[in-house]
Scaffold this active site. Structure first.
Site, PDB file in Angstrom:
ATOM      1  N   SER A 257      -8.816   9.363   4.489  1.00 40.40           N
ATOM      2  CA  SER A 257      -7.938   9.405   3.332  1.00 40.40           C
ATOM      3  C   SER A 257      -8.126  10.694   2.540  1.00 40.40           C
ATOM      4  O   SER A 257      -7.898  11.781   3.052  1.00 40.40           O
ATOM      5  CB  SER A 257      -8.164   8.170   2.464  1.00 40.40           C
ATOM      6  OG  SER A 257      -7.171   8.036   1.471  1.00 40.40           O
TER       7      SER A 257
ATOM      8  N   ASP B 112      -2.289  12.825  -0.542  1.00 39.95           N
ATOM      9  CA  ASP B 112      -3.606  13.113   0.020  1.00 39.95           C
ATOM     10  C   ASP B 112      -3.465  13.231   1.537  1.00 39.95           C
ATOM     11  O   ASP B 112      -2.352  13.258   2.072  1.00 39.95           O
ATOM     12  CB  ASP B 112      -4.617  12.041  -0.379  1.00 39.95           C
ATOM     13  CG  ASP B 112      -4.243  10.654   0.122  1.00 39.95           C
ATOM     14  OD1 ASP B 112      -3.077  10.459   0.518  1.00 39.95           O
ATOM     15  OD2 ASP B 112      -5.116   9.764   0.108  1.00 39.95           O
TER      16      ASP B 112
ATOM     17  N   ASP C 143      -3.855  11.334   4.174  1.00 39.22           N
ATOM     18  CA  ASP C 143      -3.158  10.339   4.982  1.00 39.22           C
ATOM     19  C   ASP C 143      -1.947   9.757   4.274  1.00 39.22           C
ATOM     20  O   ASP C 143      -1.306   8.839   4.779  1.00 39.22           O
ATOM     21  CB  ASP C 143      -4.117   9.220   5.401  1.00 39.22           C
ATOM     22  CG  ASP C 143      -4.591   8.376   4.229  1.00 39.22           C
ATOM     23  OD1 ASP C 143      -4.661   8.910   3.100  1.00 39.22           O
ATOM     24  OD2 ASP C 143      -4.912   7.191   4.435  1.00 39.22           O
TER      25      ASP C 143
ATOM     26  N   ASP D 263      -1.511   7.820   1.778  1.00 39.63           N
ATOM     27  CA  ASP D 263      -1.440   6.503   1.147  1.00 39.63           C
ATOM     28  C   ASP D 263      -1.395   6.668  -0.375  1.00 39.63           C
ATOM     29  O   ASP D 263      -0.985   5.760  -1.097  1.00 39.63           O
ATOM     30  CB  ASP D 263      -2.598   5.596   1.568  1.00 39.63           C
ATOM     31  CG  ASP D 263      -3.979   6.106   1.181  1.00 39.63           C
ATOM     32  OD1 ASP D 263      -4.122   7.303   0.852  1.00 39.63           O
ATOM     33  OD2 ASP D 263      -4.933   5.302   1.214  1.00 39.63           O
TER      34      ASP D 263
END
Length: 439
Positions: free
Chosen positions: A93, A231, A233, A235
């Site tokens: 992440s 960010d 990834d 999410d």
């Protein structure tokens, strides 16, 4: 053995996170899964970690749907789209590039809960794995889940195009789906750090105010209407208003929640959320429901009847009627749509801001100290929440004492509607902690 935190397995590559661990997770998950969706963010280590994960799954007789490099919400939502039993994102992440991890998803888009995480850990510890017969190994199928995700995002906007000038800071991550969808909706889109690179050369992966200074400056000095940041990834999503103001997590939470919830409904938020959110939502008869810190807990609460939205000020936003996975690209589309109806800067002026005080105190035996804090607070105050640490609601203010999950610290937070009161409440909380340490 504790492998999972609230955000899955995460840590330094080659130490906490290894190919051997990924293989074991695949084998453990394959025990009761017929089909699993897998994908990864752009980190270089993700390629071999995903290969090891897939090997463990297929060796267990589990079919694998490989979506390649894709945002975590793309992976999370693809579980349901492909009628799979689970999904795995190989990602750390917003962590630095030397880290990686594995996050597991249910068909609803919700991350694995405590019970499911513990089951995987127990299977790994017991080496509870029986390989499939040579002619019964799982199949491997590649699928472009990003196209399906983009289709779902475009459906969020009805009728007219958004007609906004948007600057998207992809953060060298997997959130490029946001760019394509905004363009297809009629937006003029410029990008920052759009080249996928798991070393995150453009800026650190986490879209904090400090890391998004270039985005904020570019928005302010151009004719852009909105800035969007993801960010690694995707999410998470953070936003910048046309005047270059980086919206705080609490402010963006308040705006999203007010748009999503109707009178009489609830919104799920973590215990460290600003009092301003509750005050702003109370104006339309919407209550907040507090959860432990962590998007997995927000998602659990958001799955309950009557909860219209869930959000974390860190940038994780959940619309439960869409998915229980924090979906940064969905949040980006929603933010731009809100701005098209009424500029974010104007909306922001309606959200109250209160002084908030934070401190961290080094504590050697934080578990025992927090036990004493709980007992002490229970004797003194009436409105106490112990979901995650100890939160005391004083009506016009609140304070939170919460042990760090990774350091020998207790974090102290206090907020009130005026500065003097916030200072006084912080002092009260610190005194409680000092008494508990000396007891």
């Amino acid at each position: 053995m504790t492998l999972f935190g609230t955000s899955g397995i995460r840590g330094p590559v080659g130490e906490t996170v290894t190919a051997d661990l990924a293989l074991s997770v695949g084998r453990a998950l394959g025990v009761d899964s017929d089909r699993v969706v897998v994908g990864r963010d752009p980190r270089a280590s993700g390629e071999y970690l995903q290969s090891a994960l897939v090997a463990g799954l297929r060796e267990s007789g589990t079919d694998v749907v490989d979506v390649g490099v894709a945002s975590t919400p793309t992976v999370g939502r693809a579980v349901g789209w492909r009628d799979a039993d689970a999904g795995v994102s190989v990602t750390a992440s917003h962590n630095p590039p030397e880290d990686n991890g594995l996050k597991l998803w249910q068909p609803s888009g919700q991350a694995f809960d405590t019970e499911r995480r513990e089951t995987i850990e127990e299977r790994i510890a017991a080496d509870a794995f029986d390989p499939a017969a040579w002619d019964a190994v799982g199949a491997l199928d590649s699928w472009d889940a990003r196209a399906r995700h983009a289709e779902a995002l475009r459906a969020e906007v009805d009728g007219d195009s958004l007609d906004r000038h948007v600057i998207v800071d992809v953060g060298n991550g997997a959130g490029g789906v946001t760019v394509g969808v905004l363009q297809s909706l009629g937006c003029r889109v410029e990008t920052l750090n759009a080249q996928q690179d798991g070393a995150f050369p453009g800026r650190p992966s986490e879209p904090t105010p400090e890391n998004c200074q270039s985005l904020a400056t570019l928005v302010a000095q151009s004719d852009a209407d909105v800035g969007i940041a993801h960010d690694g990834d995707a999410d998470r999503m953070r936003a910048v208003a046309a005047d270059g103001t980086y919206l705080t997590g609490d402010a963006l939470l308040a705006l999203f929640a007010r748009d999503a919830a109707d009178p009489g409904e609830r919104v799920a938020v973590p215990v460290d959320t600003s009092l301003a959110v509750a005050d702003y939502l109370a104006e339309i008869d919407v209550d907040v429901e507090y959860t432990p810190v962590g998007d997995v807990y927000v998602a659990e609460a958001a799955s309950e009847p009557g909860v219209a939205f869930g959000g974390e000020p860190s940038g994780a936003w959940i619309w439960p009627d869409r998915t229980l996975c924090p979906d940064g690209p969905l949040a980006a589309i929603r933010a731009v749509a809100l701005d098209a109806e009424r500029p974010l800067a104007d909306r922001l002026a309606d959200v109250p801001t209160y002084p908030i005080r934070r401190d961290s105190v080094e504590v050697a035996e934080k578990g025992a100290v927090m036990d004493r804090v709980r007992a002490q607070v229970a004797e003194t105050y009436d409105d106490v929440t112990t979901l995650d640490g100890v939160r005391v609601d004083l009506g016009d203010a609140w304070f939170l004492l919460r042990a760090s999950g990774t350091q020998s610290l207790v974090r102290v937070t206090a907020e009130a509607r005026d500065a003097d009161r916030a200072d006084a409440v912080l002092s009260t909380a610190r005194d409680l902690l000092a008494d508990a340490r000396s007891a």
